[in-house]
Write an enzyme that holds these catalytic residues in place. Structure first.
Site, PDB file in Angstrom:
ATOM      1  N   ARG A  79       0.820  -1.219   0.000  1.00 36.05           N
ATOM      2  CA  ARG A  79       0.000   0.000   0.000  1.00 36.05           C
ATOM      3  C   ARG A  79       0.848   1.261   0.000  1.00 36.05           C
ATOM      4  O   ARG A  79       0.462   2.270  -0.584  1.00 36.05           O
ATOM      5  CB  ARG A  79      -0.962  -0.030   1.179  1.00 36.05           C
ATOM      6  CG  ARG A  79      -2.028  -1.112   0.984  1.00 36.05           C
ATOM      7  CD  ARG A  79      -2.903  -1.268   2.192  1.00 36.05           C
ATOM      8  NE  ARG A  79      -4.025  -2.163   1.920  1.00 36.05           N
ATOM      9  CZ  ARG A  79      -4.686  -2.804   2.865  1.00 36.05           C
ATOM     10  NH1 ARG A  79      -4.335  -2.662   4.137  1.00 36.05           N
ATOM     11  NH2 ARG A  79      -5.689  -3.590   2.552  1.00 36.05           N
ATOM     12  N   ASN A 102      -6.342   1.277  -2.310  1.00 34.66           N
ATOM     13  CA  ASN A 102      -5.179   0.805  -1.549  1.00 34.66           C
ATOM     14  C   ASN A 102      -4.576  -0.490  -2.097  1.00 34.66           C
ATOM     15  O   ASN A 102      -3.869  -1.192  -1.401  1.00 34.66           O
ATOM     16  CB  ASN A 102      -5.530   0.684  -0.063  1.00 34.66           C
ATOM     17  CG  ASN A 102      -6.653  -0.293   0.208  1.00 34.66           C
ATOM     18  OD1 ASN A 102      -7.068  -1.055  -0.665  1.00 34.66           O
ATOM     19  ND2 ASN A 102      -7.147  -0.280   1.431  1.00 34.66           N
ATOM     20  N   HIS A 104      -6.336  -6.342  -0.872  1.00 30.87           N
ATOM     21  CA  HIS A 104      -7.053  -6.797   0.325  1.00 30.87           C
ATOM     22  C   HIS A 104      -6.375  -8.075   0.797  1.00 30.87           C
ATOM     23  O   HIS A 104      -5.950  -8.896  -0.021  1.00 30.87           O
ATOM     24  CB  HIS A 104      -8.524  -7.110   0.009  1.00 30.87           C
ATOM     25  CG  HIS A 104      -9.179  -7.932   1.080  1.00 30.87           C
ATOM     26  ND1 HIS A 104      -9.665  -7.375   2.245  1.00 30.87           N
ATOM     27  CD2 HIS A 104      -9.380  -9.277   1.193  1.00 30.87           C
ATOM     28  CE1 HIS A 104     -10.157  -8.350   3.012  1.00 30.87           C
ATOM     29  NE2 HIS A 104      -9.995  -9.513   2.395  1.00 30.87           N
TER      30      HIS A 104
END
Length: 143
Positions: A107, A117, A120
């Site tokens: 990120r 970002n 996940h």
């Protein structure tokens, strides 16, 4: 008592729409962390699976923006495996808010904010199992 420090486990990672252009670099960072890709798939997500995945925030005012973003392009779904995979990936990703992520994290290198970002990752072994089943569940065949 069992020592859980060197347990091989699985976790789910999703390279998000804004991370796709850097997918090869992100995957290289994952491999360099000692994790291997057990299974992967590149595909579009749909509203149904997103509402299930984000059930805990679906009623929040920012959810429509998040849903539109996650539907905007294909993603790379990956089952990662390795020693302490969940923690390794979480550390490699950096904090959810990319503006607070250190350089050298996924990120910090490729994200721009809390929504965009790049990736996940499951936040626990329990959620990893749930998320892997959610995104890689077998389609039921009709007879």
């Amino acid at each position: 008592m069992k020592d859980n420090k060197n347990v091989v486990e699985q976790t789910l990672a999703i390279i998000k729409p804004d991370g796709i252009k850097n997918a090869i670099k992100i995957i290289e960072m994952i491999y360099n962390e000692g994790l291997k890709i057990e299974k992967y798939e590149v595909r579009m997500l749909d509203e149904e699976i997103l509402k299930e995945h984000y059930a805990h925030i679906v009623d929040k005012p920012f959810y429509p923006k998040l849903e539109n973003y996650m539907l905007s392009s294909e993603v790379v779904l990956m089952i990662l495996e390795g020693v302490n995979a969940v923690d390794k990936l979480r550390n490699l990703m950096g904090p959810t808010d990319s503006t607070k992520a250190q350089k050298g994290t996924i990120r910090g290198e490729f994200g721009t904010d809390i929504t965009y970002n790049a990736i996940h990752g499951s936040d626990s072994k329990e959620n990893a199992e749930i998320e892997i089943n959610r995104f890689f569940r077998q389609k039921q065949k009709r007879i």
